[in-house]
Design a protein around this motif. Sequence first.
Motif, PDB file in Angstrom:
ATOM      1  N   SER A 189     -19.173  88.769  85.788  1.00 32.84           N
ATOM      2  CA  SER A 189     -19.684  88.373  87.103  1.00 32.84           C
ATOM      3  C   SER A 189     -18.597  87.853  88.037  1.00 32.84           C
ATOM      4  N   PHE A 190     -17.626  87.135  87.482  1.00 32.10           N
ATOM      5  CA  PHE A 190     -16.682  86.411  88.348  1.00 32.10           C
ATOM      6  C   PHE A 190     -15.212  86.801  88.175  1.00 32.10           C
ATOM      7  N   ASN A 191     -14.922  87.657  87.206  1.00 33.07           N
ATOM      8  CA  ASN A 191     -13.508  87.974  86.966  1.00 33.07           C
ATOM      9  C   ASN A 191     -13.258  89.464  86.776  1.00 33.07           C
ATOM     10  N   THR A 192     -14.081  90.303  87.385  1.00 36.80           N
ATOM     11  CA  THR A 192     -13.826  91.745  87.358  1.00 36.80           C
ATOM     12  C   THR A 192     -13.828  92.282  88.789  1.00 36.80           C
ATOM     13  N   ILE A 248     -11.751  85.457  73.732  1.00 37.86           N
ATOM     14  CA  ILE A 248     -11.713  86.685  72.935  1.00 37.86           C
ATOM     15  C   ILE A 248     -12.051  87.893  73.801  1.00 37.86           C
ATOM     16  N   TYR A 249     -13.044  87.752  74.670  1.00 39.99           N
ATOM     17  CA  TYR A 249     -13.477  88.890  75.490  1.00 39.99           C
ATOM     18  C   TYR A 249     -12.486  89.208  76.619  1.00 39.99           C
ATOM     19  N   TRP A 250     -11.761  88.210  77.111  1.00 37.02           N
ATOM     20  CA  TRP A 250     -10.960  88.349  78.329  1.00 37.02           C
ATOM     21  C   TRP A 250     -10.048  89.581  78.347  1.00 37.02           C
ATOM     22  N   PRO A 251      -9.133  89.776  77.374  1.00 40.50           N
ATOM     23  CA  PRO A 251      -8.218  90.924  77.462  1.00 40.50           C
ATOM     24  C   PRO A 251      -8.928  92.269  77.387  1.00 40.50           C
ATOM     25  N   PHE A 252     -10.013  92.329  76.636  1.00 42.69           N
ATOM     26  CA  PHE A 252     -10.726  93.592  76.476  1.00 42.69           C
ATOM     27  C   PHE A 252     -11.520  93.937  77.746  1.00 42.69           C
ATOM     28  N   VAL A 253     -12.141  92.919  78.352  1.00 41.37           N
ATOM     29  CA  VAL A 253     -12.860  93.152  79.609  1.00 41.37           C
ATOM     30  C   VAL A 253     -11.869  93.556  80.696  1.00 41.37           C
ATOM     31  N   ASP A 312     -12.112  96.852  82.729  1.00 44.40           N
ATOM     32  CA  ASP A 312     -12.193  96.763  84.194  1.00 44.40           C
ATOM     33  C   ASP A 312     -11.218  97.740  84.847  1.00 44.40           C
ATOM     34  N   LYS A 313      -9.998  97.806  84.326  1.00 41.22           N
ATOM     35  CA  LYS A 313      -8.996  98.736  84.875  1.00 41.22           C
ATOM     36  C   LYS A 313      -9.467 100.183  84.712  1.00 41.22           C
TER      37      LYS A 313
END
Length: 418
Positions: free
Chosen positions: A294-297, A397-402, A406-407
Amino acid sequence: MKFQEKLDKLNQTMSKVQTNKYLQALSGGMMSLLPIMVIGSISALLSQLNIAPYQAFIMSTGIHAALTKIFTVTMNFMALYVVFLIGHKLAESFDEDGLLAGMISIMAFMIITPLTTFDKSTALEITYLGSRGLFVGMMSALIATRIYVFVIQKNITIKMPNTVPPVVSKTFTALIPAIFVAIVFGIMNGLFALTSYGNAHAALFAILQVPLQSMGSNIFTVVILVALMEVLWFFGIHGSNVVNPILLTVFYSMDVANLEAFQAGATVLPYIITVSFIQNQKGPRNLALAIILSFNTKSQHLKKVGRLGLVPAFFGISEPLKFGLPMILNPILAIPMILTPVASVLLSYVAIVVGFLPQPNGVSVPSGTPELLRPLFTSGVRGVIFGLFLLVVCMVIYWPFVRAFDKQKLREEAALEA
C-alpha cells in the motif's frame, strides 16, 4: 509440460485429501465447536483476572462460582460436544440423518467410557469427558457413524408404513443401526477391559495420543506443518483446509489441557505448542505484506491490491492478496510467503522458552479477530507487543522480494502503456 503435469497430479492428490469425508468431518466438527470454546474461554478469563478487588467482588457475589460452572459444562464436557458434531458432519456427507448419527455416536462414546463407583453410587468420570477424552471421542464418532451409514445404505432397517409420521419412521429406521453400533462398542469395551489398561481411554492415550503429542510438541514438526500450508497455497491449494485436520487432531487437546490448567490457577501450563500457539504465532504476515504494497510500491497494480487487501489482512483474511497479486505460482513471493510464518513461529517459541512470552493459555480466539489483538487473549499485553515485533520481522522479510516484484510490474505496466 512435465512441470504442468506434475503440478496437475499434485493438485489432484491434495484435492482428494482436502475433500476426504473423514478429514472434513473432523475439521468441520471441531470448527463447529467454536461457540462452546469461546464461552468456556471467556469464563476462564473472567474468573482468573489477577486483580485483587475484582477477585474479592466475584467471590463474594457468587459470580466466580457461576463462571466456574460455565467453564465446567463447556470445557470439561468438550468430548461430548465433539462426538455429536463429528458424527453429525460425517453422516451428512453421506446424505444420511446427521442428528441421529450424532446421538448414536454419543451412545457409542458412553459405552466405552468407564464408570466409577463413589459412595455406592455409579457415575461417569468427568476426566474422560474433557480434553483427555477428545481422541477417543473423535475415533468413536467416526467409527459409530460409519457403521450407522453402512447399515442404513445396506437397507438393514425396519421399514414403517407410509402412514406413519416421518419422525417416528426415522426413529425406527435408526434402531437396527444403533443396535449394531452398541454391539460393536460393547465388544470393544469388553476387550479393552481385559487389557492392563482397563479401558479404551487409558489404552489409546498411552498407545496413540501420547506419542502423537510428543511428536507434535517438537517445534520442528510445527515448522514443517506451517511451511506445508504455504507451499500448498503456492500451488493454489487452500493449505489451511488440508493441514488443519492434522493440527486439530494432534494439538487441540493440548489447548484444552492448557485452558483447564489456566482456569485452575496454575502458574506453569502443560504445553507450549498448541493449536492456538500455531494459529496466533504465525505472525501478521499478510498485514505486513499489505502495508508494504500500500505504501512502498510504485506499481499501480500492487498498490491497488495492497490497499484493497489492507483491511481484510488486518482481520486475518489473506485471499484478496493471494489471488489479487497473485501469490499463487509466484516464484518471487513464494520464499517470503513460506519464510514469514516459519520465522514467526520459531521466534515465538524462543520467546516463550526464555520467559518473555507466557505459554498460550488455550483461549480460543474467533476467526476474524484483528491480527494484532489475537495475542492479547492468549498471551496478554506482552503478546501484543511481540505481535508488533513480528509485524516488523515479516515486513523486513517481505521487503526485498516485494521490491523486486514491484520493479517487474513497473516494467510490465510501462510496456503496456507504450
